[in-house]
Design an enzyme around this catalytic site. Structure first.
Site, PDB file in Angstrom:
ATOM      1  N   HIS A  77       0.836  -1.209   0.000  1.00 27.50           N
ATOM      2  CA  HIS A  77       0.000   0.000   0.000  1.00 27.50           C
ATOM      3  C   HIS A  77       0.866   1.253   0.000  1.00 27.50           C
ATOM      4  O   HIS A  77       1.913   1.305   0.638  1.00 27.50           O
ATOM      5  CB  HIS A  77      -1.016  -0.001   1.147  1.00 27.50           C
ATOM      6  CG  HIS A  77      -0.455  -0.086   2.538  1.00 27.50           C
ATOM      7  ND1 HIS A  77      -0.050   1.018   3.234  1.00 27.50           N
ATOM      8  CD2 HIS A  77      -0.263  -1.140   3.366  1.00 27.50           C
ATOM      9  CE1 HIS A  77       0.361   0.651   4.446  1.00 27.50           C
ATOM     10  NE2 HIS A  77       0.259  -0.660   4.549  1.00 27.50           N
ATOM     11  N   ASP A  79       0.093   4.296   1.113  1.00 31.76           N
ATOM     12  CA  ASP A  79      -0.053   5.273   2.202  1.00 31.76           C
ATOM     13  C   ASP A  79       0.655   4.839   3.472  1.00 31.76           C
ATOM     14  O   ASP A  79       0.965   3.670   3.667  1.00 31.76           O
ATOM     15  CB  ASP A  79      -1.535   5.528   2.506  1.00 31.76           C
ATOM     16  CG  ASP A  79      -2.265   4.285   2.979  1.00 31.76           C
ATOM     17  OD1 ASP A  79      -2.032   3.189   2.406  1.00 31.76           O
ATOM     18  OD2 ASP A  79      -3.056   4.376   3.931  1.00 31.76           O
ATOM     19  N   ASP A 116       6.243   0.633   7.221  1.00 32.07           N
ATOM     20  CA  ASP A 116       4.906   0.100   6.906  1.00 32.07           C
ATOM     21  C   ASP A 116       4.250   1.110   5.972  1.00 32.07           C
ATOM     22  O   ASP A 116       3.799   2.142   6.418  1.00 32.07           O
ATOM     23  CB  ASP A 116       4.112  -0.073   8.190  1.00 32.07           C
ATOM     24  CG  ASP A 116       2.642  -0.380   7.926  1.00 32.07           C
ATOM     25  OD1 ASP A 116       2.304  -0.728   6.789  1.00 32.07           O
ATOM     26  OD2 ASP A 116       1.837  -0.251   8.891  1.00 32.07           O
ATOM     27  N   GLU A 146      -4.834   2.191   2.583  1.00 27.93           N
ATOM     28  CA  GLU A 146      -5.031   0.938   3.321  1.00 27.93           C
ATOM     29  C   GLU A 146      -5.316   1.243   4.772  1.00 27.93           C
ATOM     30  O   GLU A 146      -6.153   0.630   5.410  1.00 27.93           O
ATOM     31  CB  GLU A 146      -3.769   0.074   3.192  1.00 27.93           C
ATOM     32  CG  GLU A 146      -3.898  -1.318   3.806  1.00 27.93           C
ATOM     33  CD  GLU A 146      -3.414  -1.425   5.244  1.00 27.93           C
ATOM     34  OE1 GLU A 146      -3.627  -2.478   5.858  1.00 27.93           O
ATOM     35  OE2 GLU A 146      -2.852  -0.453   5.793  1.00 27.93           O
ATOM     36  N   ASP A 170       3.219  -6.711   3.147  1.00 28.53           N
ATOM     37  CA  ASP A 170       2.820  -5.823   4.251  1.00 28.53           C
ATOM     38  C   ASP A 170       2.732  -6.576   5.580  1.00 28.53           C
ATOM     39  O   ASP A 170       1.809  -6.361   6.347  1.00 28.53           O
ATOM     40  CB  ASP A 170       1.466  -5.184   3.873  1.00 28.53           C
ATOM     41  CG  ASP A 170       1.030  -4.094   4.840  1.00 28.53           C
ATOM     42  OD1 ASP A 170       1.892  -3.502   5.503  1.00 28.53           O
ATOM     43  OD2 ASP A 170      -0.186  -3.846   4.928  1.00 28.53           O
TER      44      ASP A 170
HETATM   45 ZN   LIG Z   1       0.674  -1.748   6.356  1.00 29.96          ZN
END
Ligand SMILES: [Zn+2]
Length: 484
Positions: A77, A79, A116, A146, A170
């Protein structure tokens, strides 16, 4: 020891991560980072596209001899969660994240790092760029938003992807494969209230507090107390011993948090106060013994309070207390094959009292769609008995663990071959993008893995540099092994 990111290995991955740190990409503002991904693809001559919500897809053809292999999708993701310490001056809309290496770990100075999912994205960009790798047809999927609503995954159009196996990058523990997650759905329950003038002007506030709370998915199997349930229990036991009137019950704050506090406002005539006080104490003493190990800070107070003087009728009060006591909360079922995994749970999350209606929010999760539906069925049944109405919101789908997955089998073998030890196989009792992607693309074989990181979503976020190297080694071995 490394003092800057460009001294870390693999060089190509950290080069892209260092660049990502300079591009603002809080949830809802993924466009600049999507632009960067597309510019890297264009510079390599790889086709890229973007859908209406901002998800980006890049394709890379197979290397010679691997053209017939099943297509694999690497997914992450775009973001990040943007959090900073209160004393840190930082504008996430324009300031670069400042990385800092401390021993074996990479931190950010006073903000979230965005490892992350920045490390996953950097790995995907490095795979795009690296001409020495061997692989089948690859796609790179970068989703938006996400962290706040799984919006990107939710809005992917049919036909956007062609691959049939998906490697989600992720996860947060190197050496662990995630193969399942929970779906979830919220239900709002409305109980009509009948009121009358209070018989007494003597008002009290009963407050249950000091509980640990926690995430309603990941912590639900800890057996922690739910302040609303404990308060309802005290009210239920005390109402047989003393005469008091309920004016309001409030508790909880978020659908995904176990309630830590709850408050009831009561009216009680002076002659009944001693009986009521004793009854609450008796009920709470039992709770304290029962929850001694998990809730050492549990406490309650009973104090005079100002307030309104319209209480529930006695019938309505009995119904309300029974309603709260009957509504389910906590673990409903554990997974029969994966030790320690909660399969189905429900969180009695928030209660609010209005003038004419009492509102309850229940948040239910399961990796098995039918079990989620059945648990909501229990909640609806309790509503039917109490005369309440249930407003069932659409949920998001789970990802049912498939222990027979061909992808899982192959990656387990490759992990042993690469590192000489077994990977751990887990599932999580929370929502992941794979749940949604799996529902939209039936038959997609999926797995999630990543490097080791700690405290994501907080300024304490840090990622283990050595685990990033292992993550890369395994990712490149996986795309090779899966296409051979
Ligand atoms: Zn994540």
């Amino acid at each position: 020891m490394a003092s800057s990111l460009n001294e870390l290995n693999p060089k190509l991955l950290w080069k892209h991560f260092a660049k990502i740190l300079t591009i603002p990409h809080c949830s809802g503002n993924e466009k600049p980072l999507g632009d960067y991904v597309l510019s890297v693809a264009a510079s390599l001559g790889l086709p890229g596209k973007r859908d209406k919500v901002g998800n980006v897809l890049v394709s890379k053809p197979a290397t010679a001899g691997r053209e017939g292999a099943v297509g694999a999708i690497l997914q992450g993701h775009l973001d990040m969660v943007c959090e900073k310490n209160s004393d840190k001056v930082h504008d996430f809309s324009k300031d670069p994240i400042q990385a800092e290496i401390k021993g074996e770990w990479v931190y950010a100075k006073g903000t979230t790092l965005g490892a992350d999912n920045g490390i996953g994205l950097a790995a995907a960009l490095a795979v795009m760029e690296d001409k020495t790798l061997v692989h089948g047809p690859l796609e790179f999927l970068f989703t938006v938003d996400e962290e706040t609503g799984l919006t990107g995954a939710n809005k992917i159009q049919k036909g956007f992807l062609s691959g049939r196996m998906l490697l989600n990058l992720d996860s947060e523990d190197e050496g662990t494969f995630t193969i399942g997650c929970a779906g979830g759905a919220d239900s709002t329950l409305i109980l009509p209230l009948d009121r009358k003038k209070t018989a007494s002007k003597n008002l009290y506030k009963l407050h249950v507090h000091g509980l640990r709370g926690g995430h309603s998915g990941l912590d639900i199997n800890q057996g922690r107390g739910n302040a609303i349930k404990l308060l309802a229990r005290m009210l239920g036991q005390a109402q047989t011993a003393a005469k008091f009137e309920v004016i309001s019950v409030e508790g909880g704050s978020k659908h995904n948090a176990i309630p830590r506090e709850a408050v009831a406002v009561l009216a009680c005539p002076p002659v009944q106060v001693r009986l009521m006080t004793t009854a609450f104490k008796k009920a709470f003493d039992k709770i304290q013994v029962e929850f001694k190990a998990v809730e050492p800070g549990a406490a309650y107070s009973l104090e005079p309070a100002p307030g309104k003087d319209f209480a529930l009728t006695q019938d309505c009060q009995r119904t309300l207390i029974a309603f709260l006591n009957a509504l389910p909360h906590g673990v409903i079922a554990m997974h029969p094959e994966i030790a320690g995994l909660t399969e189905t749970s429900t969180n009695l999350a928030i209660v609010k009292t209005g003038k004419a209606a009492f509102e309850v929010l229940c948040s239910t999760r399961s990796s098995v769609a039918s079990a989620l539906e059945a648990t909501r069925g229990v909640i609806i049944s309790v509503c039917a008995l109490a005369g309440a109405r249930a407003d069932l919101k659409d949920g998001y789908p789970g990802w049912m663990p498939n222990l027979d997955s061909a992808l899982l089998k192959k990656l387990k073998e490759l992990y042993v071959k690469t590192f000489g030890k077994e990977a751990e196989v887990v599932a999580v009792h929370a929502g992941l993008e794979c749940g949604i992607i799996g529902e939209k693309f039936p038959g997609m074989d999926m797995i999630s893995f990543g490097p080791t990181m700690k405290n994501p979503h907080s300024p304490e976020e840090h990622v283990h540099a050595g685990s990033v190297e292992k993550f890369w080694t395994f990712l490149t071995a996986a795309i090779d092994g899966l296409s051979s």
